[in-house]
Scaffold this active site. Structure first.
Site, PDB file in Angstrom:
ATOM      1  N   GLU A 137      -6.791 -27.838  11.505  1.00  0.00           N
ATOM      2  CA  GLU A 137      -8.203 -27.663  11.839  1.00  0.00           C
ATOM      3  C   GLU A 137      -8.502 -26.192  12.094  1.00  0.00           C
ATOM      4  OE1 GLU A 137      -7.648 -30.254  15.229  1.00  0.00           O
ATOM      5  OE2 GLU A 137      -8.210 -28.628  16.577  1.00  0.00           O
ATOM      6  N   LYS A 139      -9.584 -22.748  13.870  1.00  0.00           N
ATOM      7  CA  LYS A 139      -9.575 -22.235  15.237  1.00  0.00           C
ATOM      8  C   LYS A 139     -10.912 -21.525  15.455  1.00  0.00           C
ATOM      9  CE  LYS A 139      -7.014 -19.394  18.500  1.00  0.00           C
ATOM     10  NZ  LYS A 139      -7.818 -18.197  18.693  1.00  0.00           N
ATOM     11  N   ASP A 141     -13.660 -19.268  16.997  1.00  0.00           N
ATOM     12  CA  ASP A 141     -13.643 -17.993  17.717  1.00  0.00           C
ATOM     13  C   ASP A 141     -14.810 -17.957  18.699  1.00  0.00           C
ATOM     14  OD1 ASP A 141     -12.952 -15.515  18.535  1.00  0.00           O
ATOM     15  OD2 ASP A 141     -13.788 -14.474  16.796  1.00  0.00           O
ATOM     16  N   TYR A 249     -12.214 -29.834  20.615  1.00  0.00           N
ATOM     17  CA  TYR A 249     -11.040 -30.051  19.763  1.00  0.00           C
ATOM     18  C   TYR A 249      -9.907 -30.791  20.456  1.00  0.00           C
ATOM     19  CZ  TYR A 249      -9.666 -26.034  22.473  1.00  0.00           C
ATOM     20  OH  TYR A 249      -9.406 -25.212  23.517  1.00  0.00           O
ATOM     21  N   LYS A 345      -3.255 -17.183  10.747  1.00  0.00           N
ATOM     22  CA  LYS A 345      -4.442 -16.477  10.272  1.00  0.00           C
ATOM     23  C   LYS A 345      -4.212 -16.018   8.843  1.00  0.00           C
ATOM     24  CE  LYS A 345      -7.691 -13.155  11.859  1.00  0.00           C
ATOM     25  NZ  LYS A 345      -8.221 -12.748  13.134  1.00  0.00           N
ATOM     26  N   CYS A 445      14.509  18.041  12.030  1.00  0.00           N
ATOM     27  CA  CYS A 445      14.189  16.728  12.589  1.00  0.00           C
ATOM     28  C   CYS A 445      13.139  16.896  13.688  1.00  0.00           C
ATOM     29  CB  CYS A 445      15.443  16.075  13.164  1.00  0.00           C
ATOM     30  SG  CYS A 445      15.060  14.614  14.148  1.00  0.00           S
ATOM     31  N   CYS A 448      14.850  16.002  17.301  1.00  0.00           N
ATOM     32  CA  CYS A 448      15.916  16.769  17.938  1.00  0.00           C
ATOM     33  C   CYS A 448      16.040  18.188  17.384  1.00  0.00           C
ATOM     34  CB  CYS A 448      17.249  16.027  17.796  1.00  0.00           C
ATOM     35  SG  CYS A 448      17.858  15.987  16.099  1.00  0.00           S
ATOM     36  N   CYS A 469      17.690  12.784   9.276  1.00  0.00           N
ATOM     37  CA  CYS A 469      18.203  13.695  10.300  1.00  0.00           C
ATOM     38  C   CYS A 469      19.721  13.563  10.316  1.00  0.00           C
ATOM     39  CB  CYS A 469      17.622  13.323  11.668  1.00  0.00           C
ATOM     40  SG  CYS A 469      18.534  14.020  13.052  1.00  0.00           S
ATOM     41  N   CYS A 475      20.736  12.833  18.338  1.00  0.00           N
ATOM     42  CA  CYS A 475      19.272  12.760  18.221  1.00  0.00           C
ATOM     43  C   CYS A 475      18.704  11.639  19.095  1.00  0.00           C
ATOM     44  CB  CYS A 475      18.911  12.525  16.763  1.00  0.00           C
ATOM     45  SG  CYS A 475      17.145  12.343  16.487  1.00  0.00           S
TER      46      CYS A 475
HETATM   47  S1  IVH Z   1      -5.718 -26.341  20.559  1.00  0.00           S
HETATM   48  C1  IVH Z   1      -3.043 -24.473  23.559  1.00  0.00           C
HETATM   49  N1  IVH Z   1      -7.501 -26.136  18.725  1.00  0.00           N
HETATM   50  O1  IVH Z   1      -7.742 -21.086  20.994  1.00  0.00           O
HETATM   51  C2  IVH Z   1      -3.928 -25.586  23.870  1.00  0.00           C
HETATM   52  N2  IVH Z   1      -7.439 -24.468  20.394  1.00  0.00           N
HETATM   53  O2  IVH Z   1      -5.162 -19.525  21.618  1.00  0.00           O
HETATM   54  C3  IVH Z   1      -4.392 -26.262  22.668  1.00  0.00           C
HETATM   55  N3  IVH Z   1      -9.144 -22.751  20.160  1.00  0.00           N
HETATM   56  O3  IVH Z   1      -8.038 -20.984  24.289  1.00  0.00           O
HETATM   57  C4  IVH Z   1      -5.413 -25.505  22.002  1.00  0.00           C
HETATM   58  N4  IVH Z   1     -10.080 -23.592  18.354  1.00  0.00           N
HETATM   59  O4  IVH Z   1      -9.695 -22.545  23.316  1.00  0.00           O
HETATM   60  C5  IVH Z   1      -6.987 -25.576  19.825  1.00  0.00           C
HETATM   61  N5  IVH Z   1      -9.050 -26.093  17.027  1.00  0.00           N
HETATM   62  C6  IVH Z   1      -8.548 -25.570  18.129  1.00  0.00           C
HETATM   63  C7  IVH Z   1      -9.071 -24.389  18.687  1.00  0.00           C
HETATM   64  C8  IVH Z   1      -8.476 -23.867  19.822  1.00  0.00           C
HETATM   65  C9  IVH Z   1     -10.119 -22.616  19.248  1.00  0.00           C
HETATM   66  C10 IVH Z   1      -8.878 -21.840  21.264  1.00  0.00           C
HETATM   67  C11 IVH Z   1      -8.567 -22.523  22.554  1.00  0.00           C
HETATM   68  C12 IVH Z   1      -7.516 -21.687  23.212  1.00  0.00           C
HETATM   69  C13 IVH Z   1      -7.157 -20.697  22.177  1.00  0.00           C
HETATM   70  C14 IVH Z   1      -5.660 -20.722  22.008  1.00  0.00           C
END
Ligand code: IVH
Length: 805
Positions: A137, A139, A141, A249, A345, A445, A448, A469, A475
């Protein structure tokens, strides 16, 4: 209107407004016009004014915000709010050789995704599963929030805070219309804590900024900042006017309800009327996940079609979670992150940034190699300010034509050091000169002041020519780098001694060479000042204790790890492994007749070739010379043969497949460059001191007693690997070859039996073609291993390897 009538009307209005809120804010499918909605809302407010007893905390009227607060109450999270562990990117930043930027990114992303296969593999081993289901899923921001429902009613909203306690922002969250005040479920659970993110949609954020500017106020730098800033406001009425939304989530504390899988959680939250993400994928196994990743997330690396364009909020990664919740408690957590989830990422989601190259400094590496580093006009990229980037080497600077004063494009990829992608030629100042490393450091160098020389050096990708070097023992920069190298994961794995700690240990003269670590005591280490005299910052007892424990463990690590850790020039992991397989301990490596044999064989061969009386290039000029040379040649030939026989008997060499001419040729387990390097190291004052110190410390790393050659289906075959394989890392592929009795060399010669070429092969492929060495692609290589019965190793549980792409 009687109170009873009013109550009935109020209930209907509330239900209607809730339904419209849900359609608009959660489903993004408005069911009535704004005017119609406003009319209903006004009626509700009028009714509540007339009959104040109808006002309840979960009436939609409460969305407009209550009285300002003095401050926020601190609330303890019963279950901590953790972070997510990042998928570790590949160890080597990809070199900039791939001219096509899109392919380069794809390759870099694949390198990181390979770590995902490892992550899956480790989990499967841990949990004894053939395959594991995952949910993938986005993440989000945004800003993390935790929202509590008691018997289906919204009772508490909390910020993440430090993860263990946050601020009570109930009044502010109540104003967010996508957060239901009452759950849509007939039998609500006794308690349900949901976790998610508050955010502002991009368009709403831009509109807000325009409004702020018009009102003469400071605009926010980005949507995330605007969200965080808004949630901190003490006046909920102001919050109510900001376009905040939320998406959920996962769960926190729950009572009276149980879920089996994460997918079930997501579906249930949605059914309860909570906003969840429009996209998430249930994956049968890791292969299925990668398939979906390619198709749905990065859309085959087409930036126009990728997932980010399909969502109303910003996303900064992909979260992968084990679907089966019953497994979660069985997976050990990291310090601040759970073990059941990981975030990745995609590389091209990492925005490049433009800045000015102010200068180039030169860093000294562990073997003295001088590496140019870009000193940049600080620029904010991906949440942090970057002021340096690697330039790899002088050739790279030349290839990209990077000059001081240039405007450059840089990119920060995960944990990998930022790199200069390219130069914006149109912005080049007229006086920018090409960079000359030697002149730049004044021929000395920079660490050193010692002499430097241009030498061939071995890199992860083959050989290159670099400045080095020459002051190996004295060094300080080399000392620091060697210490870092010594303690890294692949070497002795002493966590906690990296970067600044290594620097301070050397600077404060506590460690001159890596083995000095073993003389440190708890107190000295705990008191180590990592800061300055004016602003001291000590290492601390807890950290110190950890280091001492790791050092204790390191004492018994096998010879291969120690040989690698010593940072002997030209000895990488493969060579260290090969040497350790033929020597019982370090002393025997230092005095190794096998390595001496290799070196002498190489010398005798070269001498003989130079003296060959039948040489066409350099024929003898007189008969006397011919006779003299023939005599010496014969002696050398005999010596070559004798050494060759001895090495073969030890299993350390085999006859070269394509040997021509009067001299017998051999392929040795370890090549002459590495062999010479090892012997020179142990003969040098530095190496001798190391041996003596280890003896005094009672550290005796164990290798293997010479194995017998000629066993295994690939016995006597030498392989060279180039490019990236989709199913294995290089080390994994090498391990399989070794298991089948084959040998893995790092460079191509006419004695190479096969070159295995993966994606984006390097110059080794050209060399193989030039020498007529057979080249195998990945499928052919796999077939060969399968025939040799070595395609799957026990480590992988015998299962077939997934194709990455
Ligand atoms: S699961 C670790 N799922 O990312 C606890 N987190 O670095 C489980 N976040 O502060 C987190 N989207 O608020 C999870 N689909 C997603 C998310 C998510 C954003 C955030 C979360 C947490 C941070 C973790």
């Amino acid at each position: 209107m009687t109170l009873a009538e009013a109550r009935a009307r109020h209930a209907r209005l509330v239900a209607e407004i809730r339904a419209h809120d849900h359609a608009y804010y959660v489903e993004a499918r408005p069911t009535i016009s704004d005017r119609e909605y406003d009319r209903l809302f006004q009626e509700l407010l009028d009714l509540e004014r007339q009959f104040p007893e109808l006002v309840t905390p979960d009436s939609p009227s409460q969305r407009v915000g209550g009285a300002p607060l003095e401050g926020f109450r601190r609330v303890q999270h019963r279950i901590p709010m953790l972070s997510l562990e990042k998928l570790r990117p590949a160890d080597h930043p990809t070199r900039a050789e791939e001219p096509d930027e899109a392919r380069r990114k794809q390759r870099q992303d694949q390198n990181t995704l390979r770590e995902l296969l490892n992550w899956d593999l480790n989990l499967r081993k841990l949990l004894h599963r053939e395959r594991l289901e995952y949910v993938m899923e986005p993440k989000v921001d945004g800003v993390s929030i935790s929202v509590h429902y008691e018997k289906g009613r919204f009772v508490l909203g909390v910020t993440r805070g430090d993860g263990t306690a946050g601020d009570d922002i109930t009044a502010n969250l109540r104003t967010i219309r996508s957060i239901p005040l009452v759950l849509e479920v007939r039998n609500p659970p006794a308690y349900l804590e949901v976790r998610g993110e508050a955010y502002m949609a991009q368009a709403d954020f831009e509109k807000l900024n325009r409004q702020l500017e018009q009102a003469g106020e400071e605009p926010f730098p980005n949507a995330r900042n605007a969200t965080a800033g808004t949630l901190k406001l003490l006046d909920p009425r102001l919050v109510a006017q900001r376009p905040l939304r939320a998406v959920f989530y996962g769960l926190g504390l729950c009572e009276g309800i149980q879920f089996r899988t994460h997918a079930e959680v997501l579906e249930s939250l949605r059914r309860f009327g909570l906003p969840t993400q429009p996209y998430w994928w249930l994956c049968r196994d890791v292969e299925h996940l990668l398939e979906i990743y390619r198709r749905e997330v990065v859309a085959d690396y087409d930036e126009e079609r990728d997932l980010r364009r399909r969502l109303p909020y910003e996303i900064d990664g992909i979260v992968i979670k084990v679907n089966d919740l019953s497994l979660w408690p069985r997976i050990p957590a990291k310090a601040r992150a759970p073990g059941y989830a990981i975030v990745h990422k995609p590389i091209h989601w990492i925005e490049p940034a433009e800045t000015v190259l102010k200068g180039i400094t030169v860093q000294v590496g562990r073997t003295g190699v001088l590496t140019p580093v870009a000193e940049l006009e600080p620029v904010f990229v991906q949440g942090s300010t970057i002021s340096r980037a690697t330039l790899h080497n002088e050739d790279e600077i030349r290839r990209k034509d990077i000059r001081i004063g240039d405007t450059v494009v840089i990119r920060k990829a995960g944990m990998v050091i930022p790199e200069v992608v390219e130069v914006v030629k149109s912005k080049r100042p007229p006086d920018a000169r090409p960079f000359d490393l030697y002149a730049h450091v004044g021929g000395r160098c920079p660490a050193c002041g010692g002499p430097i020389a241009k030498e061939k050096v071995a890199t992860g990708e083959g050989e290159e020519v670099a400045w080095r070097c020459q002051n190996i023992a004295g060094c300080p920069a080399q000392k620091i780098r060697r210490l870092e190298f010594f303690t890294q994961r692949k070497a002795l794995d002493i966590e906690g001694i990296g970067g600044i700690v290594a620097e301070k240990l050397v600077e404060r003269k506590l460690v001159d060479e890596p083995l000095d670590l073993f003389d440190l005591d708890l107190e000295t280490l705990a008191r180590l000042n990592l800061g300055t005299e004016e602003a001291p910052r000590v290492f601390g007892e807890k950290n110190a204790r950890k280091v001492l424990e790791a050092l204790e463990r390191a004492r018994t690590l096998p010879l291969a790890r120690w040989l690698f850790a010593l940072a002997i020039p030209n000895v990488g992991e493969v060579t260290a492994h090969d040497i350790a397989a033929f020597h019982p301990d370090l002393e025997s490596v230092a005095e190794s007749p096998l390595l001496r044999g290799v070196v002498r064989l190489d010398e005798a061969w070269a001498e003989a070739e130079a003296l060959n009386p039948n040489s066409r290039k350099n024929p003898p000029r007189t008969e006397a010379e011919r006779r003299h040379r023939a005599e010496k040649f014969e002696a050398l030939r005999a010596e070559v043969e004798k050494i060759g026989r001895e090495l073969m008997a030890a299993g350390f060499a085999r006859p070269a497949a394509r040997s021509e001419g009067p001299l017998p040729a051999y392929v040795t387990k370890v090549g002459p460059v590495a062999a010479r390097s090892v012997l020179e190291y142990f003969a040098s004052p530095l190496g001798r001191r190391v041996l003596q110190r280890l003896r005094a410390l009672g550290i005796r790393p164990k290798g293997s007693t010479p194995g017998r050659a000629g066993t295994g289906p690939l016995a006597g075959k030498t392989f060279v690997l180039t490019g990236t394989l989709s199913a294995w890392t290089r080390e994994e592929a090498a391990e399989r070859i070794r298991q089948a009795g084959g040998h893995v060399a790092s460079s191509v010669s006419k004695n190479t039996d096969y070159v295995v070429a993966g994606e984006n092969p390097g110059s080794k492929l050209d060399k193989a073609r030039a020498l007529g060495v057979p080249v195998l692609n990945e499928a052919e290589f796999r077939r060969l291993l399968e025939e040799a019965g070595a395609a799957s190793s026990p480590a992988r549980g015998g299962s077939a390897q997934p194709e990455l792409f």
